[in-house]
Design a protein around this motif. Structure first.
Motif, mmCIF file in Angstrom:
data_model
loop_
_atom_site.group_PDB
_atom_site.id
_atom_site.type_symbol
_atom_site.label_atom_id
_atom_site.label_comp_id
_atom_site.label_asym_id
_atom_site.label_seq_id
_atom_site.Cartn_x
_atom_site.Cartn_y
_atom_site.Cartn_z
ATOM 1 N N MET A 1 -4.820 14.134 -16.413
ATOM 2 C CA MET A 1 -3.727 13.755 -15.509
ATOM 3 C C MET A 1 -3.831 14.594 -14.236
ATOM 4 N N ARG A 2 -3.680 13.941 -13.126
ATOM 5 C CA ARG A 2 -3.848 14.611 -11.840
ATOM 6 C C ARG A 2 -2.822 14.046 -10.854
ATOM 7 N N ASP A 3 -2.392 14.874 -9.893
ATOM 8 C CA ASP A 3 -1.486 14.406 -8.845
ATOM 9 C C ASP A 3 -2.286 13.788 -7.701
ATOM 10 N N TYR A 4 -1.728 12.723 -7.127
ATOM 11 C CA TYR A 4 -2.379 12.028 -6.022
ATOM 12 C C TYR A 4 -1.365 11.771 -4.909
ATOM 13 N N LEU A 5 -1.823 11.895 -3.698
ATOM 14 C CA LEU A 5 -1.090 11.424 -2.528
ATOM 15 C C LEU A 5 -1.607 10.025 -2.210
ATOM 16 N N VAL A 6 -0.737 9.026 -2.329
ATOM 17 C CA VAL A 6 -1.137 7.625 -2.151
ATOM 18 C C VAL A 6 -0.421 7.059 -0.928
ATOM 19 N N PHE A 7 -1.168 6.377 -0.070
ATOM 20 C CA PHE A 7 -0.559 5.749 1.108
ATOM 21 C C PHE A 7 -1.388 4.551 1.541
ATOM 22 N N GLN A 8 -0.795 3.727 2.409
ATOM 23 C CA GLN A 8 -1.459 2.512 2.875
ATOM 24 C C GLN A 8 -1.923 2.679 4.321
ATOM 25 N N LEU A 9 -2.971 1.952 4.679
ATOM 26 C CA LEU A 9 -3.452 1.874 6.054
ATOM 27 C C LEU A 9 -3.613 0.403 6.405
ATOM 28 N N TYR A 10 -2.909 -0.019 7.436
ATOM 29 C CA TYR A 10 -3.043 -1.403 7.900
ATOM 30 C C TYR A 10 -2.930 -1.433 9.411
ATOM 31 N N GLY A 11 -3.793 -2.228 10.042
ATOM 32 C CA GLY A 11 -3.711 -2.399 11.482
ATOM 33 C C GLY A 11 -4.362 -3.693 11.912
ATOM 34 N N TYR B 1 1.355 14.603 15.348
ATOM 35 C CA TYR B 1 0.623 13.901 16.392
ATOM 36 C C TYR B 1 0.497 12.422 16.034
ATOM 37 N N MET B 2 0.159 11.639 17.036
ATOM 38 C CA MET B 2 -0.022 10.199 16.836
ATOM 39 C C MET B 2 -1.134 9.939 15.821
ATOM 40 N N LEU B 3 -0.886 9.026 14.898
ATOM 41 C CA LEU B 3 -1.895 8.640 13.914
ATOM 42 C C LEU B 3 -2.609 7.387 14.419
ATOM 43 N N TYR B 4 -3.908 7.305 14.161
ATOM 44 C CA TYR B 4 -4.632 6.092 14.532
ATOM 45 C C TYR B 4 -5.761 5.847 13.540
ATOM 46 N N LEU B 5 -6.193 4.604 13.486
ATOM 47 C CA LEU B 5 -7.126 4.145 12.449
ATOM 48 C C LEU B 5 -8.551 4.097 13.001
ATOM 49 N N GLY B 6 -9.103 5.258 13.213
ATOM 50 C CA GLY B 6 -10.488 5.384 13.659
ATOM 51 C C GLY B 6 -10.640 5.593 15.147
ATOM 52 N N ARG B 7 -9.912 4.826 15.961
ATOM 53 C CA ARG B 7 -9.928 4.967 17.405
ATOM 54 C C ARG B 7 -8.492 5.059 17.920
ATOM 55 N N LYS B 8 -8.339 5.679 19.089
ATOM 56 C CA LYS B 8 -6.991 5.831 19.642
ATOM 57 C C LYS B 8 -6.365 4.493 19.997
ATOM 58 N N TYR C 1 -14.952 -3.582 15.813
ATOM 59 C CA TYR C 1 -13.652 -3.357 15.192
ATOM 60 C C TYR C 1 -13.521 -4.305 13.999
ATOM 61 N N ARG C 2 -12.584 -3.991 13.102
ATOM 62 C CA ARG C 2 -12.210 -4.903 12.024
ATOM 63 C C ARG C 2 -10.781 -5.348 12.271
ATOM 64 N N GLN C 3 -10.536 -6.653 12.110
ATOM 65 C CA GLN C 3 -9.214 -7.218 12.366
ATOM 66 C C GLN C 3 -8.460 -7.449 11.056
ATOM 67 N N ASP C 4 -7.196 -7.052 11.036
ATOM 68 C CA ASP C 4 -6.319 -7.274 9.878
ATOM 69 C C ASP C 4 -6.907 -6.683 8.602
ATOM 70 N N ALA C 5 -7.220 -5.416 8.628
ATOM 71 C CA ALA C 5 -7.760 -4.721 7.453
ATOM 72 C C ALA C 5 -6.643 -3.937 6.760
ATOM 73 N N TYR C 6 -6.692 -3.941 5.417
ATOM 74 C CA TYR C 6 -5.659 -3.252 4.634
ATOM 75 C C TYR C 6 -6.324 -2.407 3.544
ATOM 76 N N TYR C 7 -5.876 -1.162 3.440
ATOM 77 C CA TYR C 7 -6.455 -0.216 2.477
ATOM 78 C C TYR C 7 -5.342 0.561 1.774
ATOM 79 N N THR C 8 -5.608 0.930 0.527
ATOM 80 C CA THR C 8 -4.790 1.907 -0.182
ATOM 81 C C THR C 8 -5.646 3.142 -0.406
#
Length: 261
Positions: free
Chosen positions: A1-11, A161-168, A129-136
């Motif tokens: 058993m291990r603790d995980y930080l889980v979040f989504q990335l979508y743009g 700070y501002m978060l961004y998905l690979g590029r500003k 770029y990738r369009q409409d990509a979704y990750y967990t």
């Protein structure tokens, strides 16, 4: 058993830098580890050393980035890899290679104002770029981790700070909705529902029939990888933009079979 930080990335647009040669700037299908850690570092307020002028502060931030690279493992489930889009760029840059350009530029403005406009050169690039990509994403802490998962979770909710998905140019289009969970494997952690119920119907046309799961070598899992690849996304130096080779397991599963082998 291990603790995980889980979040989504979508743009609507994401771009995960891959090995680039010449004017081609490709994007990987799956987020690089350096990009995921960059999101966590921005949320925590760890500055980029290549943007700092104070030598002492630069060294401290350089150490923090390396510690984060070594201190956390990641696993990513790609439910929608997105459609590719290519953008043709022309970029003005000061002269280099002649011995004149030995200056460190801390902002884009510094770079463009350093010489007369007539001395600026133009370079070309073709960026993917990738369009409409979704990750967990699931992140676990190793013994040498500099920050706790709960601390990182709080900062993802209120980033420094501002978060961004690979590029500003690629900000997240949804909140990351981070949670900390205990799970027996990365499969169980990645199965956590972080997409809000009220908007799930809007994503029905986005999902692929199969998901790609990628994970670090020290993950707790019952899955057998289909392949193991080497990705140059371990951080050696953020100051000099140097990256080390990291081995990553990969497996493709049916979306409804999230607990598959």
């Amino acid at each position: 058993m291990r603790d995980y930080l889980v979040f989504q990335l979508y743009g609507p647009f994401v771009s995960w830098g891959d090995i680039a040669v010449g004017e081609e700037r490709p994007s990987a299908l799956v987020p690089t580890k350096s990009a995921v850690l960059g999101i966590l570092a921005a949320a925590k307020g760890v500055k980029r050393p290549d943007r700092l002028q104070d030598d002492k502060e630069r060294k401290v931030c350089e150490i923090q980035h390396v510690q984060m690279s070594q201190g956390y493992g990641i696993a990513v489930k790609t439910d929608a890899a997105g459609m590719p889009l290519f953008d043709y760029h022309t970029i003005q840059v000061p002269s280099s290679g002649s011995g004149r350009n030995k200056k460190t530029f801390y902002t884009r403005r510094d770079e463009l104002c350093w010489e007369e406009k007539s001395l600026l050169n133009t370079i070309l690039s073709r960026r993917e770029y990738r369009q409409d990509a979704y990750y967990t994403v699931a992140v676990w802490a190793r013994p040498q981790a500099p920050f706790s998962l709960n601390e990182l979770c709080r900062k993802l909710l209120e980033p420094e700070y501002m978060l961004y998905l690979g590029r500003k140019a690629c900000p997240p289009a949804l909140p990351l909705n981070p949670i900390v969970v205990s799970a027996s494997s990365i499969e169980k952690a990645l199965d956590q529902e972080v997409l809000p119920e009220e908007i799930k119907d809007n994503f029905d046309g986005l999902w692929q029939d199969r998901s790609i799961i990628t994970w670090d070598m020290d993950a707790e899992t019952q899955m057998q990888p289909m392949q193991t690849v080497e990705r140059r996304d371990g951080i050696l130096s953020r100051l000099r933009w140097q990256f080390s080779v990291r081995s990553e397991h990969q497996k493709i599963i049916q979306r409804e079979a999230s607990h598959a082998e």
